[in-house]
Scaffold this active site. Structure first.
Site, PDB file in Angstrom:
ATOM      1  N   ARG A   1     -23.897  26.455  24.798  1.00 37.98           N
ATOM      2  CA  ARG A   1     -23.849  27.685  24.013  1.00 37.98           C
ATOM      3  C   ARG A   1     -25.046  27.813  23.085  1.00 37.98           C
ATOM      4  O   ARG A   1     -25.078  28.690  22.221  1.00 37.98           O
ATOM      5  CB  ARG A   1     -22.549  27.736  23.197  1.00 37.98           C
ATOM      6  CG  ARG A   1     -21.321  28.090  24.033  1.00 37.98           C
ATOM      7  CD  ARG A   1     -20.012  27.947  23.273  1.00 37.98           C
ATOM      8  NE  ARG A   1     -20.043  28.493  21.934  1.00 37.98           N
ATOM      9  CZ  ARG A   1     -19.988  27.768  20.812  1.00 37.98           C
ATOM     10  NH1 ARG A   1     -19.908  26.445  20.886  1.00 37.98           N
ATOM     11  NH2 ARG A   1     -20.000  28.332  19.628  1.00 37.98           N
ATOM     12  N   LYS A   2     -26.044  26.975  23.261  1.00 41.03           N
ATOM     13  CA  LYS A   2     -27.276  27.081  22.469  1.00 41.03           C
ATOM     14  C   LYS A   2     -28.167  28.166  23.079  1.00 41.03           C
ATOM     15  O   LYS A   2     -29.218  27.888  23.672  1.00 41.03           O
ATOM     16  CB  LYS A   2     -27.979  25.731  22.405  1.00 41.03           C
ATOM     17  CG  LYS A   2     -27.174  24.682  21.643  1.00 41.03           C
ATOM     18  CD  LYS A   2     -27.867  23.336  21.616  1.00 41.03           C
ATOM     19  CE  LYS A   2     -27.029  22.304  20.860  1.00 41.03           C
ATOM     20  NZ  LYS A   2     -27.655  20.970  20.845  1.00 41.03           N
ATOM     21  N   THR A   3     -27.703  29.384  22.928  1.00 40.47           N
ATOM     22  CA  THR A   3     -28.383  30.536  23.510  1.00 40.47           C
ATOM     23  C   THR A   3     -28.865  31.475  22.407  1.00 40.47           C
ATOM     24  O   THR A   3     -28.464  31.359  21.248  1.00 40.47           O
ATOM     25  CB  THR A   3     -27.436  31.304  24.445  1.00 40.47           C
ATOM     26  OG1 THR A   3     -26.246  31.659  23.714  1.00 40.47           O
ATOM     27  CG2 THR A   3     -27.033  30.454  25.637  1.00 40.47           C
TER      28      THR A   3
ATOM     29  N   THR B   1     -31.889  26.397  27.692  1.00 37.65           N
ATOM     30  CA  THR B   1     -31.931  27.740  27.115  1.00 37.65           C
ATOM     31  C   THR B   1     -32.708  27.817  25.810  1.00 37.65           C
ATOM     32  O   THR B   1     -33.296  28.845  25.503  1.00 37.65           O
ATOM     33  CB  THR B   1     -30.505  28.273  26.876  1.00 37.65           C
ATOM     34  OG1 THR B   1     -29.733  27.270  26.192  1.00 37.65           O
ATOM     35  CG2 THR B   1     -29.836  28.620  28.190  1.00 37.65           C
TER      36      THR B   1
END
Length: 275
Positions: A124-126, A262
């Site tokens: 979720r490191k977006t 990402t």
């Protein structure tokens, strides 16, 4: 899903309030050309930006396909003014997404050369507002999306364990989620990993372990998982890069999640040429 509202916001951000440079009359054609080899992604998103401004597109290359330096991945036909206004947003999207896909493809190839069954996953490191684009790019590169958002899986981390206790956290969350929702527990030691399996975790996340440490923990969990008599996946994460991913793939883990796909991938270099 890429909505008209989102495209409109992107264009407004780039065009501003008094665009003079792109006020060019007539019709034109254009080509989005890769300046370096890689894996294509974001091509459909780039095409959607042009089409929002009534510029027709053709996409000879699909997301997930390998591209060579000099290869055309998208063609346009339409008003010069609208083509030029869409250009930068479209190029940025395609370049960013293709960079992620290229990085993912490299990671997948290196890991699966060691273990054909291991899966490479994003995190979720977006970038806020771009998660859909970035997650699709991971898939285009052969990776797995992992969680799209917090609702897709229960992940019990160190703070949950500190507040509730490992076994209590698993039990409480199991009672509150759908039967299709998996529960993952982050473990900081082999002993905690064994407790997670015994408590009913579907996935055990081993974070910030070295490859040597991972191999030892994976071996130590084999008997515990056998006694549990159910499928338990083991995931590795924590600072893993394309350069180190093969070492982690050799440890016997099922999944390697990489935030670098990402948050650190370089954009693939594209050029848009009209006329």
């Amino acid at each position: 899903m890429l909505t008209s509202d989102r495209i409109e916001r992107w264009l407004r951000e780039d065009v501003g309030h008094h665009d003079v440079t792109n006020d060019v009359p007539g019709e034109t054609t254009g080509r989005l050309v890769a300046k370096e080899a890689g894996t294509a992604a974001g091509i459909e998103a780039a095409a959607a930006v042009f089409e929002y401004l009534d510029v027709s597109t053709e996409t000879p290359v699909a997301d997930g396909e390998a591209v060579a330096a000099g290869e055309t991945v998208l063609r346009t036909t339409g008003p010069a003014r609208e083509t030029l206004r869409a250009e930068r947003v479209a190029v940025n999207l395609a370049g960013h997404a293709s960079g992620i896909a290229t990085e993912t493809r490299q990671a997948v190839d290196r890991a699966q050369a060691v273990d054909p069954e291991v899966r490479i996953a994003g995190t979720r490191k977006t970038t806020p507002g771009l998660r859909g684009i970035e997650k699709r790019a991971v898939v285009a590169g052969g990776g797995d999306t992992h969680r799209l958002d917090l609702s897709h899986m229960v992940m019990i981390k160190d703070n949950h364990i500190a507040e509730l206790g490992l076994e209590t956290a698993v039990e409480e969350f199991r009672e509150r989620v759908s039967f299709v929702t998996k529960i993952e527990v982050e473990a900081e030691s082999a002993a905690q990993a064994r407790r997670a399996v015994e408590a009913g975790a579907d996935i055990v996340l081993l974070d910030n372990f070295t490859p040597t440490e991972l191999s030892e923990v994976v071996d130590s969990l084999a008997e515990t998982i056998k006694v549990a008599d159910r499928k338990v996946l083991i995931e590795a994460s924590g600072g893993i890069t394309v350069e180190s991913v093969a070492d982690y793939a050799s440890t016997g883990v099922d999944i390697i999640s990489m935030g670098s796909l990402t948050h650190s991938a370089d954009s693939l270099d594209y050029s848009f040429r009209t006329g």
